[in-house]
Scaffold this motif. Structure first.
Motif, PDB file in Angstrom:
ATOM      1  N   VAL A  58      38.911  46.581  45.704  1.00 29.10           N
ATOM      2  CA  VAL A  58      38.828  46.071  44.264  1.00 29.10           C
ATOM      3  C   VAL A  58      40.137  46.086  43.439  1.00 29.10           C
ATOM      4  CG1 VAL A  58      37.597  46.514  42.190  1.00 29.10           C
ATOM      5  CG2 VAL A  58      36.567  47.521  44.261  1.00 29.10           C
ATOM      6  N   ALA A  59      40.473  44.902  43.209  1.00 30.56           N
ATOM      7  CA  ALA A  59      41.759  44.697  42.500  1.00 30.56           C
ATOM      8  C   ALA A  59      41.453  44.675  40.966  1.00 30.56           C
ATOM      9  CB  ALA A  59      42.512  43.454  42.821  1.00 30.56           C
ATOM     10  N   PHE A  60      42.659  45.029  40.370  1.00 29.82           N
ATOM     11  CA  PHE A  60      42.167  45.106  38.798  1.00 29.82           C
ATOM     12  C   PHE A  60      43.594  44.354  38.266  1.00 29.82           C
ATOM     13  CE2 PHE A  60      39.840  48.769  40.181  1.00 29.82           C
ATOM     14  CZ  PHE A  60      38.722  48.714  39.180  1.00 29.82           C
ATOM     15  N   ALA A  61      43.171  43.141  37.619  1.00 29.69           N
ATOM     16  CA  ALA A  61      44.041  42.381  37.041  1.00 29.69           C
ATOM     17  C   ALA A  61      44.737  42.849  35.645  1.00 29.69           C
ATOM     18  CB  ALA A  61      43.598  41.048  36.981  1.00 29.69           C
TER      19      ALA A  61
ATOM     20  N   LYS B 191      38.793  33.652  46.668  1.00 31.46           N
ATOM     21  CA  LYS B 191      37.685  33.775  47.622  1.00 31.46           C
ATOM     22  C   LYS B 191      36.855  34.866  47.590  1.00 31.46           C
ATOM     23  CE  LYS B 191      40.805  31.570  51.003  1.00 31.46           C
ATOM     24  NZ  LYS B 191      41.503  31.665  52.322  1.00 31.46           N
ATOM     25  N   GLY B 192      37.187  35.939  46.672  1.00 30.59           N
ATOM     26  CA  GLY B 192      36.356  37.076  46.410  1.00 30.59           C
ATOM     27  C   GLY B 192      35.426  37.009  45.606  1.00 30.59           C
ATOM     28  N   GLU B 193      34.781  38.145  45.027  1.00 30.20           N
ATOM     29  CA  GLU B 193      33.959  38.269  43.930  1.00 30.20           C
ATOM     30  C   GLU B 193      34.898  38.490  42.538  1.00 30.20           C
ATOM     31  OE1 GLU B 193      31.051  41.247  44.683  1.00 30.20           O
ATOM     32  OE2 GLU B 193      30.933  40.520  46.760  1.00 30.20           O
ATOM     33  N   VAL B 194      34.524  38.057  41.562  1.00 39.81           N
ATOM     34  CA  VAL B 194      35.246  38.160  40.268  1.00 39.81           C
ATOM     35  C   VAL B 194      34.180  38.739  39.317  1.00 39.81           C
ATOM     36  CG1 VAL B 194      36.737  37.094  38.556  1.00 39.81           C
ATOM     37  CG2 VAL B 194      36.977  36.257  40.880  1.00 39.81           C
ATOM     38  N   TYR B 195      34.827  39.658  38.438  1.00 43.40           N
ATOM     39  CA  TYR B 195      34.087  40.378  37.497  1.00 43.40           C
ATOM     40  C   TYR B 195      34.832  40.594  36.318  1.00 43.40           C
ATOM     41  CZ  TYR B 195      30.647  41.426  41.043  1.00 43.40           C
ATOM     42  OH  TYR B 195      29.556  41.403  42.271  1.00 43.40           O
TER      43      TYR B 195
ATOM     44  N   CYS C 244      48.988  38.193  38.354  1.00 45.88           N
ATOM     45  CA  CYS C 244      47.819  38.373  38.866  1.00 45.88           C
ATOM     46  C   CYS C 244      47.226  37.249  39.867  1.00 45.88           C
ATOM     47  CB  CYS C 244      46.633  38.860  37.738  1.00 45.88           C
ATOM     48  SG  CYS C 244      47.359  39.844  36.703  1.00 45.88           S
ATOM     49  N   ARG C 245      47.721  36.267  39.471  1.00 42.78           N
ATOM     50  CA  ARG C 245      47.181  34.861  40.313  1.00 42.78           C
ATOM     51  C   ARG C 245      47.610  35.049  41.640  1.00 42.78           C
ATOM     52  NH1 ARG C 245      45.428  30.707  36.553  1.00 42.78           N
ATOM     53  NH2 ARG C 245      44.621  31.804  34.986  1.00 42.78           N
ATOM     54  N   LYS C 246      49.173  35.421  41.680  1.00 41.92           N
ATOM     55  CA  LYS C 246      49.799  35.861  42.898  1.00 41.92           C
ATOM     56  C   LYS C 246      49.127  37.174  43.888  1.00 41.92           C
ATOM     57  CE  LYS C 246      54.356  36.483  45.108  1.00 41.92           C
ATOM     58  NZ  LYS C 246      55.698  36.701  44.911  1.00 41.92           N
ATOM     59  N   ARG C 247      48.601  38.130  42.942  1.00 39.53           N
ATOM     60  CA  ARG C 247      48.043  39.149  43.510  1.00 39.53           C
ATOM     61  C   ARG C 247      46.956  38.672  44.131  1.00 39.53           C
ATOM     62  NH1 ARG C 247      47.298  44.961  40.815  1.00 39.53           N
ATOM     63  NH2 ARG C 247      49.405  45.241  41.841  1.00 39.53           N
TER      64      ARG C 247
ATOM     65  N   ASP D 130      45.967  35.888  45.502  1.00 37.98           N
ATOM     66  CA  ASP D 130      46.224  35.008  46.725  1.00 37.98           C
ATOM     67  C   ASP D 130      46.821  36.149  47.991  1.00 37.98           C
ATOM     68  OD1 ASP D 130      45.774  32.664  45.725  1.00 37.98           O
ATOM     69  OD2 ASP D 130      47.585  31.944  45.592  1.00 37.98           O
ATOM     70  N   TYR D 131      47.696  37.231  47.555  1.00 36.84           N
ATOM     71  CA  TYR D 131      48.190  38.117  48.568  1.00 36.84           C
ATOM     72  C   TYR D 131      47.072  38.796  49.141  1.00 36.84           C
ATOM     73  CZ  TYR D 131      49.620  43.072  48.190  1.00 36.84           C
ATOM     74  OH  TYR D 131      49.673  44.669  48.452  1.00 36.84           O
ATOM     75  N   LEU D 132      45.974  39.145  48.286  1.00 36.07           N
ATOM     76  CA  LEU D 132      44.697  39.755  48.958  1.00 36.07           C
ATOM     77  C   LEU D 132      43.897  38.857  49.677  1.00 36.07           C
ATOM     78  CD1 LEU D 132      43.730  42.345  45.821  1.00 36.07           C
ATOM     79  CD2 LEU D 132      44.776  42.735  48.080  1.00 36.07           C
ATOM     80  N   ALA D 133      43.691  37.709  49.178  1.00 32.63           N
ATOM     81  CA  ALA D 133      42.645  36.519  49.905  1.00 32.63           C
ATOM     82  C   ALA D 133      43.393  36.158  51.248  1.00 32.63           C
ATOM     83  CB  ALA D 133      42.584  35.483  48.856  1.00 32.63           C
TER      84      ALA D 133
END
Length: 260
Positions: free
Chosen positions: A106-109, A159-163, A117-120, A122-125
Motif C-alpha cells: 500500500v503506497a501513500f501518495a 495498474k493497481g487499485e486507487v483509493y 507520486c506519479r513516478k512512485r 510507476d516504480y511500484l507498478a
C-alpha cells in the motif's frame, strides 16, 4: 506539490545541493545509524526496517529477512480500524479491509497531483508481475477526493487499485510527516528535476484544488506491506521528504519472498 516551484527556485535548490551533501535518512527517526534487527516470534506487529545504505549489506551478511517491532503500535492499529477510504466508485471501506484477507503493498501518495507520486506509482507498478505471482495486491491511497483519485488513475493508467482518503485519517494514524521543510529540500528539488527529465509532469490543477492547497500540499506519504490479517503490518517506510522512495528490494523481500 501544492506550491509552484519557479525556475529560479529550482536552480537555487540545485546550487544549494551542490554545496551540501544530501543525507540519506533511515526509515524512522528513532532508529540509529547502525540499526539492529530483532526477530520476536508470534508478534502481530513484526516489522522489517532498514536504512537504504545498509539494506543490501544486511541481507548479504544474514541471509534472512530482518524484522523488528516498535514502529507500529497497538494504538496505531486501533486508529487504522477507524479509518475509511473510498474507491473510484465512491464506496467507503475500512482501510484495514484492504489487507484483512490478503497481503498488499500500500503506497501513500503526497497528493494526487504530485509529480513524484506519479513516478512512485510507476516504480511500484513495474514490479506488479512479481506481486501478482506472489498473490500480493498493489494499492495506492492519496489524500483527497474521489474525483481527484479518478483523475490520477486515468492520467497515470496505474495498474493497481486507487483509493481516496478525504479526511487524511490514514496519514494521521500512521504519523506520516508534513511540513514545508519536508517538501522543499535539496534532495526533493533534484528529484523533481530528474522526474521532469524522465517525462513526468505535475498536475497543477489537482495540486491547487482547495483541499490540497489548504491542507495537503505539504503532506508526505510512505509505503506499507500489510496482511493477511488486520493487525499484520510487516513493513513500513515513512517518507522523510518528497520523493523519498525506499529501495524496491526492501519491499519485494517483504511482500514476495518465500516464507513472508
Amino acid at each position: 506539490m501544492a506550491a509552484s516551484l519557479s525556475t529560479t527556485t529550482l536552480y537555487g535548490v540545485v546550487n544549494k545541493a551542490k554545496n551540501k551533501k544530501v543525507h540519506t535518512h533511515p526509515s524512522f527517526n528513532h532508529i540509529s545509524s547502525s540499526p539492529k534487527f530483532h526477530h520476536i516470534p508470534n508478534s502481530p506487529f513484526q516489522l522489517f526496517i532498514s536504512p537504504k545504505s545498509t539494506f543490501k549489506n544486511s541481507l548479504s551478511k544474514s541471509g534472512i529477512t530482518p524484522s523488528a517491532t516498535s514502529a507500529v503500535t497497538e494504538s496505531t492499529i486501533n486508529l487504522l480500524d477507524t479509518v475509511k477510504v473510498f474507491d473510484l466508485n465512491g464506496n467507503g471501506i475500512p482501510i484495514s479491509d484492504l489487507w484483512k484477507d490478503r497481503k498488499a503493498v500500500v503506497a501513500f501518495a503526497r497528493h494526487f497531483g504530485c509529480v513524484l507520486c506519479r513516478k512512485r506509482a510507476d516504480y511500484l507498478a513495474a514490479e506488479k508481475d512479481k506481486m501478482d505471482a506472489a498473490g500480493v495486491a498493489l494499492v495506492l491511497i492519496g489524500p483527497g477526493s474521489v474525483d481527484q483519485a479518478k483523475a490520477f488513475s486515468e492520467q497515470t493508467k496505474f495498474k493497481g487499485e486507487v483509493y481516496a482518503d478525504p479526511s487524511y485519517s490514514s496519514y494521521e494514524a500512521l504519523q506520516f510527516v508534513s511540513g514545508v521543510t519536508t517538501t522543499f529540500t535539496p534532495g526533493a528539488g533534484l528529484k523533481i528535476i530528474q522526474a521532469y527529465r524522465e517525462g513526468y509532469r505535475q498536475d497543477w490543477g489537482l495540486s491547487f484544488e482547495k483541499d490540497t492547497r489548504t491542507k495537503g500540499g505539504w503532506q508526505q506519504g510512505g509505503i506499507i506491506v500489510a496482511g493477511p490479517g488486520k493487525n499484520n503490518i510487516s513493513y513500513i517506510h515513512k517518507d522523510k521528504e518528497a520523493g523519498d522512495d525506499p529501495e524496491i528490494e526492501e519491499i519485494l523481500m517483504t511482500c514476495c519472498s518465500q516464507g513472508n
